[in-house]
Structures are given as C-alpha cells and as structure tokens.
Scaffold this motif. Structure first.
Motif, PDB file in Angstrom:
ATOM      1  N   LYS B 363      16.800  -1.744   7.030  1.00  0.00           N
ATOM      2  CA  LYS B 363      16.334  -0.798   8.051  1.00  0.00           C
ATOM      3  C   LYS B 363      16.955   0.583   7.845  1.00  0.00           C
ATOM      4  CE  LYS B 363      15.018  -3.721  11.951  1.00  0.00           C
ATOM      5  NZ  LYS B 363      15.502  -4.368  13.185  1.00  0.00           N
ATOM      6  N   ALA B 364      18.175   0.577   7.343  1.00  0.00           N
ATOM      7  CA  ALA B 364      18.885   1.849   7.166  1.00  0.00           C
ATOM      8  C   ALA B 364      18.430   2.590   5.908  1.00  0.00           C
ATOM      9  CB  ALA B 364      20.384   1.582   7.111  1.00  0.00           C
ATOM     10  N   ASP B 365      17.620   1.952   5.096  1.00  0.00           N
ATOM     11  CA  ASP B 365      17.222   2.566   3.827  1.00  0.00           C
ATOM     12  C   ASP B 365      15.766   3.040   3.902  1.00  0.00           C
ATOM     13  OD1 ASP B 365      18.199   2.195   0.565  1.00  0.00           O
ATOM     14  OD2 ASP B 365      16.125   2.727   1.043  1.00  0.00           O
ATOM     15  N   PRO B 366      15.532   4.310   3.597  1.00  0.00           N
ATOM     16  CA  PRO B 366      14.167   4.832   3.752  1.00  0.00           C
ATOM     17  C   PRO B 366      13.148   4.235   2.784  1.00  0.00           C
ATOM     18  CG  PRO B 366      15.613   6.446   2.707  1.00  0.00           C
ATOM     19  CD  PRO B 366      16.485   5.321   3.144  1.00  0.00           C
ATOM     20  N   SER B 367      13.592   3.524   1.742  1.00  0.00           N
ATOM     21  CA  SER B 367      12.584   2.932   0.853  1.00  0.00           C
ATOM     22  C   SER B 367      12.043   1.593   1.369  1.00  0.00           C
ATOM     23  CB  SER B 367      13.121   2.764  -0.578  1.00  0.00           C
ATOM     24  OG  SER B 367      14.490   2.880  -0.649  1.00  0.00           O
ATOM     25  N   PHE B 368      12.570   1.157   2.505  1.00  0.00           N
ATOM     26  CA  PHE B 368      12.070  -0.104   3.061  1.00  0.00           C
ATOM     27  C   PHE B 368      11.576   0.090   4.489  1.00  0.00           C
ATOM     28  CE2 PHE B 368      15.112  -1.381  -0.202  1.00  0.00           C
ATOM     29  CZ  PHE B 368      14.390  -2.331  -0.895  1.00  0.00           C
ATOM     30  N   GLU B 369      10.583  -0.722   4.835  1.00  0.00           N
ATOM     31  CA  GLU B 369      10.187  -0.807   6.230  1.00  0.00           C
ATOM     32  C   GLU B 369      10.238  -2.284   6.584  1.00  0.00           C
ATOM     33  OE1 GLU B 369       6.350   0.890   7.106  1.00  0.00           O
ATOM     34  OE2 GLU B 369       6.316  -0.080   9.081  1.00  0.00           O
ATOM     35  N   VAL B 370      10.793  -2.586   7.741  1.00  0.00           N
ATOM     36  CA  VAL B 370      10.975  -3.987   8.117  1.00  0.00           C
ATOM     37  C   VAL B 370      10.025  -4.341   9.259  1.00  0.00           C
ATOM     38  CG1 VAL B 370      12.600  -5.584   9.175  1.00  0.00           C
ATOM     39  CG2 VAL B 370      13.358  -4.076   7.319  1.00  0.00           C
ATOM     40  N   VAL B 371       9.347  -5.459   9.124  1.00  0.00           N
ATOM     41  CA  VAL B 371       8.426  -5.931  10.161  1.00  0.00           C
ATOM     42  C   VAL B 371       8.870  -7.324  10.589  1.00  0.00           C
ATOM     43  CG1 VAL B 371       6.021  -6.533  10.664  1.00  0.00           C
ATOM     44  CG2 VAL B 371       6.530  -4.697   9.037  1.00  0.00           C
ATOM     45  N   ASP B 372       9.034  -7.524  11.877  1.00  0.00           N
ATOM     46  CA  ASP B 372       9.388  -8.861  12.351  1.00  0.00           C
ATOM     47  C   ASP B 372       8.142  -9.737  12.295  1.00  0.00           C
ATOM     48  OD1 ASP B 372      10.077 -11.159  13.717  1.00  0.00           O
ATOM     49  OD2 ASP B 372      11.369 -10.083  15.129  1.00  0.00           O
TER      50      ASP B 372
END
Lengths: 569, 569
Positions: B363-372
């Motif tokens: 979550k803290a890294d802009p290259s990732f997006e996290v989806v529950d």
C-alpha cells in the motif's frame, strides 16, 4: 431418404415434442419467405423435390444461377479479403454482401437442408450497423467486417434455442454467446445461419430428428459428412464465406472432404470451445476442438490468424493457450511421410488413386521429399488395439450423458447413433480403466513424435476411406479419430481427383479385421462396394503436423494446394 | 521422530523388502564416506543426533560452517549467474563448485535427511567433462554449466532405482531419463542428489518407509513441507543451487514456504512431466506440474527462461505447449487482490501478521494498488463444496492405483497417507461423476477470469495456514490445492516475517466447518494451537496469476521481493 422414418424410443414423450419441432422448422421457412418471397417461390419452382434430390447425384451448385449476376459474383468470386477490401473502397456494402449470401443460403437450404436456424433479421440489422460504422469512421470494424460466417448450431447463441439437435433441448435458450461467436462478432462477422449437426453430434454424417438429413452439394444423394455437415453443405453452396464447425472424431475433416473443401482441425485449446451444448462436459480423454471450413486454404489461414491474434480467445476462455498464430517456419525441402492406408481399413479405389496422384506431383516437385511411412507405421494388430481404445473412450461413461440427453424427448435413435453408442461395446468403464486408456493414448502421442515424426515434417493420408459416403453409411472413423486421440492437428484439402465410375472399379486386396469388413462388406457378408454409389464424390486428403504447429501445417497445405492447382470452389 | 515405527500392512511381504531398504540407504552413507571420509566423520561429531534434531528447533544451516571458507563462499554467496560467469572467467571450476555443493549436501543429509540417493561419482565425472569442454572450447556448454541441480527422486534417472518412495518400486530401474533431466543436462546442470518425497507423493510433508522423515532446515523439529520436501531441505541447506520439484496439490509451494524459499508452480504443460513415477498415470482432472525451488526469484526466473527457451521441452514431450518464456508485461501500477483467508480455514497468527505486513508495504508503494478480495471471494459454503470436489478428484479411482503400488511391499501406511486416502471419503466415483466434478472445476476456472481477476493482476494469499508445520500435521491443502484444481500459476516468496512465540499467540475467531476444526482442534475437540510449536517457522506467501502468464507472475514477484528486501537465503 429424409422421408425415412424411425420409431421413437417413447412415442408418448416424443409426441409432445412434435409441435416444437414443427414450429422450429417452420421458422426456417418463414424467414426464407419473409426475406424475399418472390425469390423463395422462384427457388421452389426450379429446385427438384426432396425425392429427386435424395435419389439423384445432383450437383446443387447449379441452382446458384437463381441469384442475379451481381449476387453470383459476390458469393462465387470474391474471397474474404476481396469482400472486405471492396467494402472499404465503397464498391460493396455489408448489406449487399449479406443479401447475396442469404440468397445463396436459401438455395443451399432448399437443396441440401443444411440450416437449423436462420438469423436473417439479425444479420441484416448487423450489416446496416457495419455500413454505418464504415461510413462514420472510414474504417472497418475488423478483418471480418461484413463477412458472412455460418455457425454450427451447437454453439450457444444468446437468446436463441441452442439444441445441438437434441430434441429435448429445443427450448434450451442460451443465456450467453459462445466465446467464439463473441470473438467473430468483434472481428466484424455477420451471422445469418446456424447449421445442422447429426443426432448426438457423433456421426460422420448429418441427420437428426429435428430437421432430418442434410445433403451433399456435390451430389445431393450423398452425405455431406458430419458432424459439421451443415457447415460443409452451406460453405460448398457458397451460402457463407466461411463456416465454423467442431471436431472430436473427424467432424470438421469428414465434411470438408466430402464436400471438397478445405478444413482445419487445429490442436486443442487454440480456438475456444466455451459455451456450447454437447455430451462432452468434463470429458477430457479426447478433447473436441472448433475449426473452420472454407473454399481456400488462404481464407482458412487468414481466419485462424485474426481469430487468434486479434480475437485473443485466452482473454475470455482460460482453457485457451495464449499462443499467437505465428509466422510459419517451413524447411527448404518439406519432408512428407505418406500413409496410403492406416493398416486397418483399405481405402476405396478413388481415394487410393487420389493419394497416388498427389504423391506423384509431390515427388516431381523439388520443394518436397516423400517418405513412405508404411514401414514405420503401426501394425494391423496395434491399430486394432488403438482404434478399440479410441472408440471405448467415446462411450466409456456407458453413454450415460448421451442417453440422459435423448431420454426426455423419447426421440428415435437413428442408425448411426446406435452405431456410435455401441463403440467399444458401449461399455461403462471404471475411472481406473479410463486412465489406463488415457495412458495408452499418451504413449502413442510420444511415440509419434519420437518415431514417425522423427525426421519428417508432415503426414499425408486419406481423410476417410471413401470419396465421400452414402447417407447412414459413415461407419469407420479411424483415419480422422486417430488424430483426435493423440491431438495432432490436421488440414483437409481437395486433390482435384473425383471418383470415376469407369476407373475406380477394382476392389483391392482386403484384410479380415472387423473394421475392414464393416466398411467393405454388408451384414450378409457380401461385398458392398458399388462404384455407382460415389458419382461426383471428391477425394480430399488429410495432412497432419506436430502439435501446436498449426501455422506450419497450414503453410505446407498452401504449398500443396499451389502445386495441385485445384481452382477455388 | 524418525524412530517412530508403523505397522506394515503385511509383515511377511514387508520383511522381504527390508534388506532392499537397508541396501538402498546404505548407499547414501557409502557415497558420503567415499567422497571424503574425514569430512564425513567431522560432520558426524559436530551434528547433533537424530533425537536432538527431531526434538529441538535447530537451525541446521549453522553446520555449513563445517565447510571451508572458500566452499562456504561457493554455496552461500554465489548465485547461479555468479557460478557460471566465474567458471567462464576461470575463477572457478565445475569440479570446485560441485565439490563444495556435495559437502553442503552431506551436511544437509546429516541434518535433515533429505537425500534418497546420491549421484556423487556421476556428478564428479560430469564436472570434469564440463571443465574439459570449457578448456577446449572456451565457452560454456549452456546457461547451467556446472550448476548443481537437485532432482526430486520420482523423476526417472536412467539406470537407477526410481521408486518415488514406494517400497515395492525399489528395484524399478529407469530405462530412460525424465525429459526434464535431459533438458537440464544439455543446459549444463550437474546432478549429485535425488531427494526425498513422502509416501504416495501426497503429503504436504516428507516422510516415507524408505528413508524415513525429512527435517526442515529452519527448525529441524519442523516439517520441510512436501511432497518436494527433500528439495526444500537441500536447497535451504545450500546443498544444491536450485531444486527441481513437482506439485499436484501444493508440493512445490508448501515446501518452499516451510523452508523460507522461493518456488514456482507454473501453469501445466510448460515444463515436461514425461518419464517419471507416480500414481497419476492417465489422470487429468488435476494435472501435476514440475516446478523449481530456489533462494531467489531471479534464479527461478532465469531457470524457467533457459529451461523453456533453450530446452524446448515440446521437442521431446508432445504434451508441452511451445510457448516461449516471454518478456513480462506488467502494468505501470500492479493491482493486487488480497485474500487474507480462503473463507474455509483461518490462518495461524503469524501468517495473518505476514499478510498484513506485506499488504502495508504494498500500500505504501506507488507501483502497487491493493484490492481487498474478500467481498468477491467464494463463501464458506461454496469453498466447502469446492474443496470437497477437489479432494474427491484426488481419490476418485477409489485409490486403486495407490493401493496397487503400496500393496506388493506390504509397507506401513503412514498417518498422512491414511489422511489423503480418505480425501472425499476415498470413494470410487463413476466416470460420469468424475466428469461432473471436472465440469464444476471448469466453471470455477472461468468465473475466476471473469470475476475475481476481472480488474486485478494477481492474487496474494497465504500458502498454508501455518508458518510451516509439525511433522505429520499438514492436514489442510486448500490454500494451494485450489490453484491446482483450476490450474492458475503461483509463486511463493519469503516475507521476512518469522513466527514469534511472544506476538503470535492469540487465537482468531474461528468458523465451525470440518476443515477449520481439523486444523485448529485435536480429535478430542481441544484447541491444539501452541505458539511454541512454530519457533523459527517462516511466513512465505503465495502470489497467483492468470493461466500461462507465468512470466508476468514471476516479474511481479520479483518487484514484491525487491520491496520486501528479504536477503537471499
């Protein structure tokens, strides 16, 4: 012969379905009438009646003269690239194209009875949409813009009855389109006809209890092959530019051969099978494939290319392999292994003559090298064992699924249905026995790569023992089903050789195994070969390549077609 | 615990095999001794005895200090590309490399009991050959020149006993190498050890009646996972540079996770399975795959690349798809769906903590997006139904094949063998029932593409409920076997999180289904979770991608590994 009747399994049940069948078939007539009543009536006056079509070796294509000259040009002369480029140049509209093809498909229907369901209003609406798109955007929606593609009926068509010729499924309305239909539509294809398949989709013939029997355009008293026989008939009648069929034992290749067309049975998992009706759910010992039939190998190549590379079936069907339709890679000298016979059933004289004709031409051409495979092919006993395994795998659930699909309607079991239900004795196997047959299959699959294919590129063989077949007589599947068993891809191509009642007379030396006897002798033990039966029967042969090398196989077929110079049908 | 004994099914039969087992195991000792008796004796004096190893949470890697400094550098510090480039530069010889690795594998064997069969003389001879080749040709034979690769024993090794841990197969001498062995050899790999798998190759643990139980290098009283637990132990002990395992329900992933390694279970048909021993002949409802385990994802990526692109398995195994190991294609922002629980079995505290730790970093890294993903995942009931189907498919031949492989030796049936023989009640199904389960599987396979994966790139989930496991206690396969069922590829990667007896204490809210109870409670109904059991247990998580997109999956795993900065083991 369409008049031949068979006893229903359960007359009471079946009686309830009779009105549904009538309504379903009436819709075919209504759509033809509604499209152009004058044309329909003109057809009825000129096309012979069913009795004559069933009994005479009529070449049905002559009735394409019922179309106007411009319409004939569209359906006869223009290849798929011609159709799209002429639309782009403004020389043709999608509506003109589909109207001409609808007329040809009406002639096809009235001569061969190949259509289960017309989609004429939908096709016209789609063609208008495509014309508007081209006008507004000055480009085609895709490489099949306005191209009439016929669909084997078993493919789900959203909102329409999808019955796969099972009477009990007449009211099965598909909720989703087949993945292939979605892909073809996005590529610009126009769908105007869904075509016939035999009962159970398991004859190398096309005959069912809904629309009866389909005839072969080359000789209406012959079978168009099957199970994609509706497709071979409509494509050979120029009722569609290309046909989308399927094959689990020869169902693209037998029809292509019987109607003198080109066909491809690709390696499994290259075209999507998702969303269709068949008895094969969850069966993976012999996996079915979809495959196209067309009048030229170039059109088939283009179709495979755009379906795979632009259609990307793996984005919709996780069973598809994301393998691009690649540039073919052929050696400077193509090495072809020749198999005149599978060592189980001896082909009829015309087929052997066709094989020899092609082999001579290959031998005379420096781009080919010919190797006689007979020495390294399986023996008669080995082939017998393999074919028995092959047949058992078709019925090893004890026909539980098939019977559960026939049962509710009480529909008659047709003779060729009885025939395949008895494959391998029709015996239910245990999961263990099924696995042992799978293992035997896999051994052969590996052996072929290590032995027969070790230093050759392709195998040339018959597609079927005869130059097409009489209705109800397609008994032996081995030439095609062997390749379904091991899943090596095949093409079928016309040779230019046509059965000749004067030449193709002498019966070759025969073997004594069950299948040889089944093909050559009647039940009373009399030789049943009669050259008269096969008048107009074409010889189209089968080329087989290595798994997943479909591109190379098609390219090699194209080279052979160039050599044979058979004019586009 | 290796001393624990189990009653043979048939003591008379089994007695006949006892000398074979002894001889087979003696060869392991003889080869270690013969290689370097002084080293072997030094190991014996310093490495604790079996009882201590079995009962204490010993980190076995500390015994690598038995190697010289130079040897330690070779096995600890050099990646596969380092090993090959140093050979090319003349800084190392293949003989030096394999000698260091043989020593490490001896330490591995004496601490974890991971080796079924050493190939020390063969490995030394091959290394000498490779050195000569390099000297004469000034180039490497291939990208794995002189790289020590360990092999799961079930892979056929020509001329050697290939028993897959079935006692009855101790004298089964392989006639042909596994296709993978041929490929790896041509790439330059050196084989010095064939590693242990559990009885029937169907435990997520490694324990059999030939060489006993294998221990986990991170804590010798823990299980190394299974069925490729010999591989996880030897690789984590630096006894080989990379290990070649296989997976039909978690057999690469559980061991990789338990030993804190990277592992790949690729999509089926990318690596060859041909020529090996298992109970799976002809079974295709859930298809096994081979897959590697290693100390870094970069090494796994390189291995897959050269195996596929240079090894071309489809030229030897017609079941392999000729799909190159492509350049990965990742979106600018990688969307990761997160599944903390499969809604069936709640993970142990350390695993949930590991999931949260990784998710926070993503979550803290802009290259990732996290989806529950929890909202769109299957419900507990649906998962129960699916897992039951999954388990039934493992045993649906009524365990006929497994029992026919155990039977002849009368060998004891180990507790985890009993456990999996009872999967789905151990009930024999009909072919029809088998097909219906296949169809259910295929529906889920399609749903995943259309729903869960519709707008995400990968799914992050636990690999196993616990941070590794006690021997004999790996009861729940669902986190891994679900992906075998639907054949979506996975990687496993260490998170840097290690079970902590002080933090990972509180029992989460639990569900009441059978599998939750099986994992969390003993048979008497008492909660069995004890944080003390999992000392040193690592948390390694599972990333899942779309079918055949293994390259993208590995590339994404590499990005996550870069983010997590877990040092190379």
């Amino acid at each position: 012969m369409t008049k031949e009747t068979f006893e229903p399994q359960d007359a009471t049940k079946f009686a309830k379905y009779t009105p549904l069948i009538e309504k379903y078939n009436q819709d075919v007539i209504d759509q033809m009438k509604m499209f152009d009543e004058a044309f329909y009536k003109k057809c009825l006056t000129q096309i012979p009646d069913e009795e004559e079509l069933d009994s005479e070796p009529i070449d049905a294509r002559k009735y394409l003269s019922l179309l106007s000259e411009e319409e004939q040009k569209i359906v006869n002369d223009y290849s798929i690239p011609d159709l799209t480029s002429k639309q782009l140049k403004g020389e043709l509209t999608a509506v003109q194209v589909i109207e001409a093809y609808i007329k040809a498909s009406i002639v096809a229907q009235l001569t061969t009875n190949c259509v289960m369901q017309f989609l004429i209003p939908e096709a016209l609406a789609r063609a208008r949409e495509l014309d508007a798109y081209l006008k507004n955007h000055s480009k085609l929606v895709g490489p099949l813009h306005g191209v009439p593609v016929s669909l084997k009926e078993q493919m789900n068509y959203k909102g329409k009855s999808t019955n796969a010729s099972y009477v009990a499924y007449l009211e099965n309305i598909a909720e989703k389109d087949a993945v292939s239909i979605g892909i073809l539509r996005r590529l610009g294809a126009v769908f105007h006809a869904r075509t016939a398949q035999p009962q159970g989709i398991m004859h190398l013939d096309t005959w069912n209890n809904i629309n009866g029997r389909t005839r072969n355009p080359v000789s209406t008293r012959l079978s168009p092959g099957g199970s994609s026989g509706g497709e071979s008939a409509i494509v050979a009648m120029h009722g569609s530019a290309i046909g989308h069929g399927s094959d689990i034992g020869g169902s693209v290749r037998a029809p292509a051969a019987f109607a003198n067309l080109y066909g491809i049975r690709p390696t499994t998992r290259r075209l999507s099978l998702l969303n269709g009706l068949s008895s094969g759910k969850g069966q993976e010992s012999i996996v079915a494939v979809q495959g196209p039939l067309a009048r030229s190998i170039e059109e088939l190549n283009m179709y495979m290319d755009v379906y795979i590379n632009e259609g990307k079936p793996w984005e919709y069907d996780p069973l598809c392999v994301p393998l691009k339709w690649r540039e073919p890679s052929l050696p400077a000298k193509i090495k072809i292994g020749v198999l005149y016979s599978d060592n189980l059933v001896t082909p009829l004289p015309a087929v052997t003559r066709g094989m020899k004709t092609v082999v001579e031409k290959l031998k005379a051409d420096p781009s080919f090298e010919v190797v006689d495979l007979s020495e390294r092919w399986y023996t008669e006993d080995e082939m017998l064992d393999t074919y028995n395994a092959n047949l058992s795998l078709y019925t090893c659930d004890g026909n539980y699924v098939q019977e559960s699909m026939f049962g509710p309607s009480g529909e008659p079991i047709l003779p060729l249905t009885k025939h395949y239900l008895e494959f391998g004795g029709g015996k239910e196997l245990s999961i263990y026995e099924n696995r042992m047959l799978n293992a035997k299959r896999d051994v052969i699959k590996v052996e072929l790569l290590e032995n027969q294919f070790q230093d050759i590129d392709f195998i040339l063989s018959p597609t079927y023992p005869g130059p097409s077949e009489l209705p109800g007589e397609s008994l032996y599947w081995g030439y095609t089903s062997f390749w379904n068993l091991v899943d090596y891809p095949n093409t079928v191509f016309p040779t230019g050789v046509i059965h000749d009642v004067k030449i193709d007379t002498s019966v070759p030396e025969l073997k004594s195994n069950t299948y040889e006897r089944m093909v050559w002798f009647d039940k009373a033990g009399n030789l049943k070969y009669d050259a008269e039966n096969y008048i107009n029967g074409p010889v189209a042969l089968q080329l087989t390549g290595k798994r997943y090398c479909d591109e190379d196989l098609v390219a090699a077929t194209q080279k052979i077609a160039n050599l044979l110079k058979v004019p586009r049908r």
